[in-house]
Design an enzyme around this catalytic site. Structure first.
Site, PDB file in Angstrom:
ATOM      1  N   TYR A  69      41.741  37.760  38.387  1.00 19.64           N
ATOM      2  CA  TYR A  69      42.503  37.909  36.518  1.00 19.64           C
ATOM      3  C   TYR A  69      42.640  36.538  36.298  1.00 19.64           C
ATOM      4  CZ  TYR A  69      43.797  42.856  38.000  1.00 19.64           C
ATOM      5  OH  TYR A  69      43.637  44.070  38.778  1.00 19.64           O
ATOM      6  N   LYS A  81      36.249  39.422  51.715  1.00 20.53           N
ATOM      7  CA  LYS A  81      34.691  39.828  51.685  1.00 20.53           C
ATOM      8  C   LYS A  81      34.101  37.891  52.289  1.00 20.53           C
ATOM      9  CE  LYS A  81      30.751  42.696  50.704  1.00 20.53           C
ATOM     10  NZ  LYS A  81      31.024  43.590  51.859  1.00 20.53           N
ATOM     11  N   ASP A 105      35.091  46.704  52.691  1.00 20.21           N
ATOM     12  CA  ASP A 105      34.898  47.266  52.335  1.00 20.21           C
ATOM     13  C   ASP A 105      34.822  48.733  53.510  1.00 20.21           C
ATOM     14  OD1 ASP A 105      32.965  46.309  54.183  1.00 20.21           O
ATOM     15  OD2 ASP A 105      30.691  46.399  52.961  1.00 20.21           O
ATOM     16  N   ASP A 139      44.480  45.091  44.063  1.00 15.36           N
ATOM     17  CA  ASP A 139      44.256  46.210  42.920  1.00 15.36           C
ATOM     18  C   ASP A 139      43.354  47.440  43.791  1.00 15.36           C
ATOM     19  OD1 ASP A 139      45.247  47.421  40.204  1.00 15.36           O
ATOM     20  OD2 ASP A 139      42.861  46.999  39.710  1.00 15.36           O
ATOM     21  N   ASP A 148      45.608  51.459  44.600  1.00 18.13           N
ATOM     22  CA  ASP A 148      45.328  52.697  43.855  1.00 18.13           C
ATOM     23  C   ASP A 148      44.709  53.586  44.776  1.00 18.13           C
ATOM     24  OD1 ASP A 148      46.368  51.598  41.601  1.00 18.13           O
ATOM     25  OD2 ASP A 148      44.756  52.475  40.504  1.00 18.13           O
TER      26      ASP A 148
HETATM   27  C1  IPM Z   1      48.727  47.425  38.008  1.00 23.89           C
HETATM   28  C2  IPM Z   1      47.692  47.495  37.191  1.00 23.89           C
HETATM   29  C3  IPM Z   1      47.699  45.583  36.468  1.00 23.89           C
HETATM   30  C4  IPM Z   1      46.355  45.523  37.494  1.00 23.89           C
HETATM   31  C5  IPM Z   1      46.916  46.244  34.865  1.00 23.89           C
HETATM   32  C6  IPM Z   1      47.747  47.425  34.154  1.00 23.89           C
HETATM   33  C7  IPM Z   1      46.578  44.487  34.495  1.00 23.89           C
HETATM   34  O1  IPM Z   1      46.282  48.228  37.555  1.00 23.89           O
HETATM   35  O2  IPM Z   1      49.445  46.801  38.198  1.00 23.89           O
HETATM   36  O3  IPM Z   1      47.963  47.502  39.372  1.00 23.89           O
HETATM   37  O4  IPM Z   1      45.298  45.029  36.942  1.00 23.89           O
HETATM   38  O5  IPM Z   1      47.396  44.869  38.473  1.00 23.89           O
HETATM   39 MN    MN Z   2      46.172  48.615  39.416  1.00 21.30          MN
END
Ligand code: IPM
Ligand code: MN
Length: 366
Positions: free
Chosen positions: A141, A187, A219, A243, A247
């Site tokens: 990032y 990884k 993975d 990240d 999710d």
């Molecule tokens: C999160 C979001 C952020 C990230 C985005 C909105 C920049 O997806 O907080 O996980 O990728 O960190």
């Molecule tokens: Mn995210």
């Protein structure tokens, strides 16, 4: 206790859910004898519209003058075509970096009454209880060089030993307060940064003999999260992997709208936000689930203010309202009563009141 909290409502449903969380914090302050001062400031798309900057200087100053930050959500289709420095998400990245919020903590815990919404079979998803600890201020990032031309684009993955050490220590500390198992995800069969990561975890584990450590490649971790999510207690991983995996993990319990998160610095200062996004399709309709924001406020009470009983009271109140059969539209199923955002918040506050009164009566007998 007297604290100042900067509220950054942001975009979409952010303002509605943070409004609810603030009401809950005010109720806690009143009952437990604290004073919380609230400042509001702009971040994300709304800040781009008003100040042509997703993280204006005055927002930074308001946050600097406070003890913690409560954030709603950023983003929306309106800003999708804006250049990257003017995108709402940039506000979030900048605030993380500015305040050195290196540890992103995302608990994922199954709530029995909501499991039928899980995309996984109930018997796989039930009793899931894990915490993902994601490194938040380094890696792909932020690594330099980062550039783009007509013909090519570059992002850089860099980690220093120090950056790895501090996030790994944080994860060990969390693991020892839970089931004592830490899964470090990398990884290391391909990436140099991952080899260093693994080496640091191996070194640090000597200081935590009470924690069992395993290493897993990203993975296969992605696969295991779906096939056997109960196998995880605490996960520690770098920014990008965290990240993606967080999710993935967030939907296992079938209740994305419930999930809170904390992004903290070593001195305890932190930013607290629900995991769900800005959901522009339902913004402004008093339909959003405020639980993620309310439970994030509970994390603030615990992590930044050390108010453990207050945090538990908030968590129990939210669970109590769900057990009473109330929910917002995202959690609807047979036998439940759908209420608006505001009504849900009122129920949580009533539940807090009930808990408080019954505790008080209990004490008066002792
Ligand atoms: C999160 C979001 C952020 C990230 C985005 C909105 C920049 O997806 O907080 O996980 O990728 O960190
Ligand atoms: Mn995210």
């Amino acid at each position: 206790m007297e604290k100042t909290i900067t509220v950054l409502p942001g975009d979409g449903i952010g303002p509605e859910v943070t409004k609810g969380a603030v009401k809950v914090l005010q109720s806690i302050a009143m009952r437990y004898g604290h004073t919380f001062h609230f400042n509001h400031a702009a971040i994300g798309g709304i800040a781009v519209d008003k100040h042509e900057n997703p993280l204006p200087q005055e927002t930074i100053e308001a946050c600097e003058a406070s003890d913690a930050i409560l954030l709603g959500a950023v983003g929306g289709t309106k800003w999708d075509q804006y250049p990257s420095h003017m995108r709402p998400e940039k506000g979030l990245l900048n605030i993380r970096k500015h305040f050195d919020l290196f540890a992103n903590i995302r608990p994922v815990k199954a709530i029995p009454s909501l499991l039928s919404s899980s995309p996984l079979k109930e018997e796989v998803a039930k009793e899931v209880d894990m915490v993902i600890v994601r490194e938040l201020t380094s890696g792909l990032y932020f690594g330099e060089p980062k550039r783009r031309s007509e013909k090519s684009a570059v992002d850089t993955l860099v980690y220093t030993r120090k950056e790895i050490e501090r996030i790994v220590n944080q994860a060990f500390e969390i693991a020892r307060t839970r089931r004592g198992k830490l899964t470090s995800i990398d990884k290391a069969n391909v990436l140099e940064t991952s080899k260093l990561w693994r080496e640091v975890v191996e070194e640090r584990k000597n200081a935590y003999p009470d924690v069992e450590v395993e290493h897993m490649l990203v993975d296969s971790a992605a696969m295991k999260l779906i096939t056997d999510p109960r196998a995880f207690d605490v996960i520690v991983t770098e920014n990008m992997f965290g990240d993606i995996l967080s999710d993935e993990a967030s939907v296992i319990t079938g209740s994305l709208g419930m999930l809170p998160s904390a992004s903290i610095r070593s001195d305890g200062f932190g930013l607290y936000e629900p995991v769900h996004g800005s959901a522009p399709d339902i913004a402004g309709q008093n339909k959003a689930n405020p639980s993620g924001a309310i439970l994030s406020a509970a994390m603030m009470l615990r992590h930044s203010f050390g108010l453990h009983s207050e945090a538990v009271a908030v968590e129990e109140a939210v669970m109590g309202v769900l057990e009473d059969g109330y929910c917002t539209g995202d959690l609807f199923r047979k036998g439940k009563r759908v209420v608006s955002t505001d009504e849900f918040v009122t129920k949580v506050i009533e539940e807090l009141e009930r808990e408080f009164v019954s505790e008080h009566i209990m004490y008066s007998y002792v």
